[in-house]
Enzyme design. Structure first.
Site, PDB file in Angstrom:
ATOM      1  N   SER A 164     -70.353 -20.070 -26.956  1.00  0.00           N
ATOM      2  CA  SER A 164     -69.231 -20.335 -27.855  1.00  0.00           C
ATOM      3  C   SER A 164     -69.700 -20.166 -29.297  1.00  0.00           C
ATOM      4  O   SER A 164     -70.893 -20.304 -29.599  1.00  0.00           O
ATOM      5  CB  SER A 164     -68.726 -21.774 -27.656  1.00  0.00           C
ATOM      6  OG  SER A 164     -67.841 -22.156 -28.699  1.00  0.00           O
ATOM      7  N   TYR A 177     -70.121 -30.962 -27.463  1.00  0.00           N
ATOM      8  CA  TYR A 177     -69.844 -29.570 -27.101  1.00  0.00           C
ATOM      9  C   TYR A 177     -70.719 -28.612 -27.900  1.00  0.00           C
ATOM     10  O   TYR A 177     -71.360 -27.718 -27.335  1.00  0.00           O
ATOM     11  CB  TYR A 177     -68.366 -29.267 -27.345  1.00  0.00           C
ATOM     12  CG  TYR A 177     -67.951 -27.873 -26.943  1.00  0.00           C
ATOM     13  CD1 TYR A 177     -67.763 -27.557 -25.599  1.00  0.00           C
ATOM     14  CD2 TYR A 177     -67.738 -26.879 -27.895  1.00  0.00           C
ATOM     15  CE1 TYR A 177     -67.370 -26.278 -25.221  1.00  0.00           C
ATOM     16  CE2 TYR A 177     -67.350 -25.599 -27.530  1.00  0.00           C
ATOM     17  CZ  TYR A 177     -67.169 -25.307 -26.188  1.00  0.00           C
ATOM     18  OH  TYR A 177     -66.800 -24.034 -25.819  1.00  0.00           O
TER      19      TYR A 177
END
Length: 271
Positions: A164, A177
């Site tokens: 990501s 995250y």
């Protein structure tokens, strides 16, 4: 005439987390490029649906219900693929988890979107920490450990870890995250060096903002959606098909000289 270096005909691909979202999107495009697939995820109905759509494209697909955070399940997935095709040419690690929550409560601050976020006002627990690490990092470790002996034996292989833009750009309320995705990028880099002598390419595909079921918490609110899109230099979301097309490149002979890289498909967010 299609470029032969991008043709995946005759290649066997395993997609962990292939039941929905980015994993499903990648699986479908790999099938379009000619690959035969094994898709794995915990929810049997979802992977059966993915497998059905792949078969409609004229490709063979095996669906395996598996929990990617469990070592035995990871081994089962790889052994099933080897039994089916005799090799695993491509491994895509797309299982993952996202959340949006502060580490500790923030006095006097609770944005409108937090009403839909469970436990926003409570401290992040150890359980939540370990759950995120397991979903975003342990899954990759277990799958690559399971496939390693087979790819080393073959003397070739392509591993694609779904990462990501959060690996290189911090976001408030996403400490867990961002931390796990940064770890995925370094895991990719280190493993690529370890396995380069066996002609195994290990790369990470790092999308920016993609509308999926996991990101619905961000894009379900129209005001937040507009705000997020306005922060993207190209002023739009990334499409699942675009993610899949980059995966085809990373899975194909076209990327044979590329390894240890995290490629940011983010519309310029990381620039």
């Amino acid at each position: 005439m299609p470029l032969k270096e991008f043709d995946l005909s005759g290649k066997a691909a395993v997609v962990m987390g292939g039941g929905r979202g980015i994993g499903k999107g990648i699986a479908l495009i790999l099938a379009e490029a000619g690959a035969e697939l094994l898709v794995a995820a915990r929810t049997a109905e979802e992977i059966e649906q993915t497998a059905s759509e792949i078969r409609q494209l004229g490709r063979k697909c095996v669906a395996v219900s598996a929990d990617a955070t469990k070592a035995d399940d990871a081994e089962k997935v790889i052994s099933t693929a080897v039994s089916e095709w005799g090799s695993v040419d491509i491994l895509v690690n797309s299982a993952g988890l996202g959340t949006r929550k502060p580490i500790v409560p923030l006095p006097g601050y609770k944005p409108a979107w937090a009403e839909k976020q469970a436990n926003f006002s409570s401290p992040t627990s150890e359980e939540e920490w370990y759950q995120m690490v397991d979903a975003n990092l342990t899954t990759i470790f277990l799958a690559t450990r399971a496939v390693g002996p087979q790819m080393i034996k073959q003397g070739k292989g392509k591993i694609i870890n779904v990462c990501s833009v959060a690996a290189v750009k911090g976001f408030a309320y996403q400490v867990l995250y961002c931390t796990t995705k940064a770890a995925v990028s370094m895991y990719t880099q280190s493993l690529a060096l370890e396995w380069a002598r066996y002609n195994i390419n290990v790369n990470a595909l790092a999308p920016g903002y993609v509308a999926t079921q996991m990101t619905a918490m961000f894009f379900g609110d129209e005001a937040m959606r507009r705000t997020l899109i306005s922060s993207v230099p190209l002023k739009r979301l990334c499409q699942l098909r675009e993610v899949g097309l980059l995966a085809v490149y990373l899975a194909s002979e076209a990327s044979d000289y590329l390894t240890g890289q995290t490629i940011y498909l983010d519309g310029g967010i990381s620039a």
